[in-house]
Every structure is written in structure tokens, then in C-alpha cells.
Design a protein around this motif. Sequence first.
Motif, PDB file in Angstrom:
ATOM      1  N   HIS A 131     -15.473 -22.598  58.567  1.00 37.16           N
ATOM      2  CA  HIS A 131     -15.952 -23.909  59.011  1.00 37.16           C
ATOM      3  C   HIS A 131     -14.779 -24.871  59.208  1.00 37.16           C
ATOM      4  O   HIS A 131     -14.649 -25.498  60.258  1.00 37.16           O
ATOM      5  CB  HIS A 131     -16.923 -24.457  57.962  1.00 37.16           C
ATOM      6  N   VAL A 132     -13.916 -24.975  58.216  1.00 32.65           N
ATOM      7  CA  VAL A 132     -12.805 -25.925  58.306  1.00 32.65           C
ATOM      8  C   VAL A 132     -11.808 -25.506  59.383  1.00 32.65           C
ATOM      9  O   VAL A 132     -11.248 -26.342  60.087  1.00 32.65           O
ATOM     10  CB  VAL A 132     -12.111 -26.122  56.940  1.00 32.65           C
ATOM     11  N   GLU A 133     -11.613 -24.189  59.552  1.00 32.69           N
ATOM     12  CA  GLU A 133     -10.689 -23.724  60.597  1.00 32.69           C
ATOM     13  C   GLU A 133     -11.230 -24.054  61.991  1.00 32.69           C
ATOM     14  O   GLU A 133     -10.477 -24.386  62.899  1.00 32.69           O
ATOM     15  CB  GLU A 133     -10.459 -22.213  60.459  1.00 32.69           C
TER      16      GLU A 133
ATOM     17  N   ALA B 262     -18.580 -22.398  64.117  1.00 36.68           N
ATOM     18  CA  ALA B 262     -17.773 -21.954  62.984  1.00 36.68           C
ATOM     19  C   ALA B 262     -18.594 -22.002  61.691  1.00 36.68           C
ATOM     20  O   ALA B 262     -19.036 -23.063  61.261  1.00 36.68           O
ATOM     21  CB  ALA B 262     -16.540 -22.846  62.850  1.00 36.68           C
ATOM     22  N   GLY B 263     -18.799 -20.828  61.076  1.00 40.25           N
ATOM     23  CA  GLY B 263     -19.577 -20.764  59.847  1.00 40.25           C
ATOM     24  C   GLY B 263     -20.994 -20.251  60.049  1.00 40.25           C
ATOM     25  O   GLY B 263     -21.733 -20.090  59.084  1.00 40.25           O
TER      26      GLY B 263
ATOM     27  N   ASN C 276     -24.036 -18.192  54.407  1.00 41.60           N
ATOM     28  CA  ASN C 276     -22.602 -18.503  54.417  1.00 41.60           C
ATOM     29  C   ASN C 276     -22.267 -19.747  53.602  1.00 41.60           C
ATOM     30  O   ASN C 276     -21.295 -19.760  52.846  1.00 41.60           O
ATOM     31  CB  ASN C 276     -22.117 -18.681  55.857  1.00 41.60           C
ATOM     32  N   PHE C 277     -23.055 -20.794  53.777  1.00 39.73           N
ATOM     33  CA  PHE C 277     -22.795 -22.031  53.041  1.00 39.73           C
ATOM     34  C   PHE C 277     -23.439 -21.990  51.659  1.00 39.73           C
ATOM     35  O   PHE C 277     -22.873 -22.521  50.697  1.00 39.73           O
ATOM     36  CB  PHE C 277     -23.298 -23.239  53.837  1.00 39.73           C
ATOM     37  N   SER C 278     -24.598 -21.385  51.546  1.00 41.34           N
ATOM     38  CA  SER C 278     -25.294 -21.400  50.255  1.00 41.34           C
ATOM     39  C   SER C 278     -24.548 -20.590  49.196  1.00 41.34           C
ATOM     40  O   SER C 278     -24.565 -20.940  48.012  1.00 41.34           O
ATOM     41  CB  SER C 278     -26.726 -20.883  50.405  1.00 41.34           C
ATOM     42  N   LYS C 279     -23.881 -19.517  49.611  1.00 46.07           N
ATOM     43  CA  LYS C 279     -23.080 -18.753  48.649  1.00 46.07           C
ATOM     44  C   LYS C 279     -21.827 -19.517  48.256  1.00 46.07           C
ATOM     45  O   LYS C 279     -21.417 -19.522  47.094  1.00 46.07           O
ATOM     46  CB  LYS C 279     -22.704 -17.387  49.244  1.00 46.07           C
ATOM     47  N   MET C 280     -21.220 -20.170  49.243  1.00 43.71           N
ATOM     48  CA  MET C 280     -19.993 -20.910  48.981  1.00 43.71           C
ATOM     49  C   MET C 280     -20.245 -22.121  48.080  1.00 43.71           C
ATOM     50  O   MET C 280     -19.427 -22.482  47.237  1.00 43.71           O
ATOM     51  CB  MET C 280     -19.389 -21.367  50.312  1.00 43.71           C
ATOM     52  N   PHE C 281     -21.422 -22.750  48.259  1.00 46.42           N
ATOM     53  CA  PHE C 281     -21.722 -23.974  47.503  1.00 46.42           C
ATOM     54  C   PHE C 281     -22.791 -23.747  46.428  1.00 46.42           C
ATOM     55  O   PHE C 281     -23.297 -24.702  45.854  1.00 46.42           O
ATOM     56  CB  PHE C 281     -22.157 -25.078  48.471  1.00 46.42           C
TER      57      PHE C 281
END
Length: 478
Positions: free
Chosen positions: A83-85, A206-207, A235-240
Amino acid sequence: MKLINQITPIEEDFAKWYVDVIINGNLIEYGPVKGTMIFKPNSYGIWENITKVFNEIIKKKGAQNVYLPLFIPKSLISKEKDHVEGFAPELATITKVGDKKLNEDIYVRPTSEVLFAQLFKSEINSYNDLPKIYNQWSNVVRWETTTNPFLRSTEFLWQEGHTSHSNAEEAIQFTEDMIQTYQKFYKNYLALDVICGKKTEKEKFAGADTTWTIEAMMKDGRALQAATSHYLGQNFSKMFDVSFKDQSNKLVNVYQTSWGLSTRSIGAIIMGHGDNRGIVMPPRIAPIKVILIEVLANKNEKVKEISKQILELLQNNNISSKIDNSNKSVGFKASQSEIEGIPIRIEIGPKEIEKNEVLVIRRDTLEKYPVQISNILLFVNNLLEEIHNNLYKNSQKRLKENLVYCNSYEEFKKLIKQQKFVVVPIVKDSFKWEEKIKEETLATSRCILVSNIFNIKEDKCIMTNEVTNNFVLFAKSY
């Protein structure tokens, strides 16, 4: 057709025509910082109507509106690497306040996936909390290298929807439902025909696991990405660590979606319907649907009286209307209404009143109709529908006539030069070939077709000669 002097002919220089129309149509003023703009009533009125209509649509789907912060700490957004990239080149960064350097850099939001993930984490505990459907109407900042009003601006307005679901199937279904919702919205309110499909791996958000898009054809043959819907998976739920306890009390990460429509849609209206006289506004989204112009009103009180009666009649029936009370000539007022794209103009003069008539002019074709005053409400209502249908029919016709299929790279290059939307067979793992195509033709992959519109099941890839059933739309774009 007589051209308005301030506007460069569309055939001569499309880019210059676009800017001329925006400025002379009283849509914006340029802001003090490169790539920013001031929305004037004519453009913000369009956005207000989009907001009103689309709010009703998504609330029927269970969406609730929220508003999240403008600022995101670096540590939060950096958690999701892809996402940030994806946004790194466009991130506006705050490093100090006054003379004091901040302990941590703060980003001005380019989008809000990480903020929504944080919000969902605090609100979701059990499967009973799902699905969670949120939307926000907000501004975002992306420091674009090249800017163009409405199309690519440093700051723009949009709606940004985010959902969390208990299973992948439901989330995928919601993602697909939202892109179909955007497609219908463009047809039913903006009178624009669009192509719907999936982004390639190279072009997806991205993401995201999958990105759906609708692509609109502008009058110069270029593609405009009109709205997108993303299946984010986990993708986001695992990261956060956004999780819930399922019915067996097991901890599971949620499945998410995000979807958005922006003020780029105003650019789509201008470039999809405009002509050498200016903007042509779709009636269902136009801030002002009818403008009344009085002829010789200073010499005939009856003109003012009838004008006021018609205005009240239209407004009382929810048809947004106004009388042009400026000191300009009738000719100037008429020309300005055409530049601004007001769907219907009604001219009221002594000669017409003697016959109990007014003169009605439609913006899309400039046809004129003498109409009995007693019949004006019915006539205007019917004409507004007719204008919408005609604009959509023209958009549909343009897309149909310029959407082509080919299975030869040499033919592809010729068709792209002709500003066509070109569908080609290309292998699914096409990242390097997309780069080559862009470098050699300036065309980019717009979407993978999911409907078999050319009735071809498989063909040889234009780059590798391998047999494939993957058909991708390419075009030059904004």
C-alpha cells in the motif's frame, strides 16, 4: 455551427478546448498551490447532486457515513508495504509544525484503508458485528507530477466506501455489486456508457487482491477511469489485526472491500458530452436544469410577470431553475447558458406572450420549440428526459463505433494511433508486455474483459503467440 470565441474548437486542440470550457463555464478558479482548484457553484453544485443521489443509493445497501482524520502517522501507513509503496511518490508529508520538528512524519491522506482498518479493529468483535459498511465523503491529497482540473489534481473530493465481512464470498460479491452500482449510476445520472472489467495485476490498486473498474470513452478517444471497487481480502485485516470470533468461537480475520467515486466524474461529464459551445450538462445531475431569459422585460411588465410564474411553477415541481437577471444582452445570456451547459433555456418576450407562448431551446441539439405557457411544465419534464436519453445514446454509439478487436500487434499499434479502444488477446502474466506496449504506443491496459462481447473464446496472444482466453482492453488514457 457558430462557435463561441472564447473556446478553442474541439477538433483543433482537445486539451485547450477542455481548459477553455472549464474556465468559461464558471466551474473553477485555479488555487494558490499547483494542482489545486477552487470549486465554483457550477461545479460544486454538480458534486452536491452526486453526493445527494449516491448517498441514497449506498444507504439502501446499508452504508453509514463517517468521517476519518486527514492525517496519518508514518508508522501506521507503513505497516502495509504494498500500500505505502503504491502511494509513495504522491504522499504529502508534514515534518514540522511551526519551528518544531515532529517526532514522527505525518502523511496527508491519499486514501484511508489503514484508518478504516484501525476503526474496524476497535468496533468488530463477533460475527454478529458483520458486515460493517462505512462510507466517507472527504478530500484526499496526492502530489501528482502532472495535473489537470478534475482529472488529476493535488487535492480532490470523493466518496470512499469500506466494508468488513465474515467471509470471502460475501466480500467479493459486495465488491462486484459496487462496480455494477457505479456503472448504473454513470448511465442513469451522468448519461455515459462505460466498460466494466478487472484491472490487470500491474494496474490493480496497491494492497488489493482484485480491482474492478469502469472505463469511460471521452470525445477524443481516450479512456477515463471513472470509478473503482477493490476486493482487499485479508491484506489489511491481517496487517492490522482486524478479527472477529466466528460461530465456533474461532478468531478469524475479516475480509474487506473499498470502493470510490471522485470529482473526476465532473471531468467525465465535460469530456463525454461537451461540444464547441461548451459544456452539455446531463439533466439529472445539473445544478440548474432550466434558465429563463427575459426579452425586453424593461418595456413589458407582462414579460416579468410570466417569467416569475414559470419560475415558481418549475421550482414548486422540483425542477431547479433561475432567471438570468444580469445586465448583459439577451444574446450574451443565451451564449453563456450554452457555455455552462444548462439543459434547457426558456426565452420569454412580448411577441411570444401575445400568442401565450414561450420559446424553449434544448442545449444538446439547440433545437427550438414554441410552447404554450399552459403546457410548459409537462413539456419541460418530457424534454429533460429526452435530453438525458439522447446524451446516453450518443455516448453508447461513440463507444460501440470505436471499440475494436484485433489479434495482431502491428494492427494494434495502428488502431491505438486512431484513438480506438482496442481489445486484444494477451497472456495473463502480462506485466512486462504491458510495459512494452506503453513504451511503444503510450496505451495502457484499462481492464480485463469479463463479458464475451466479441464472441471469441480464445486466440493467440499478440505478444507471445500463446493461446489464451484473456482479453484486455487497451487505450490511451488520462
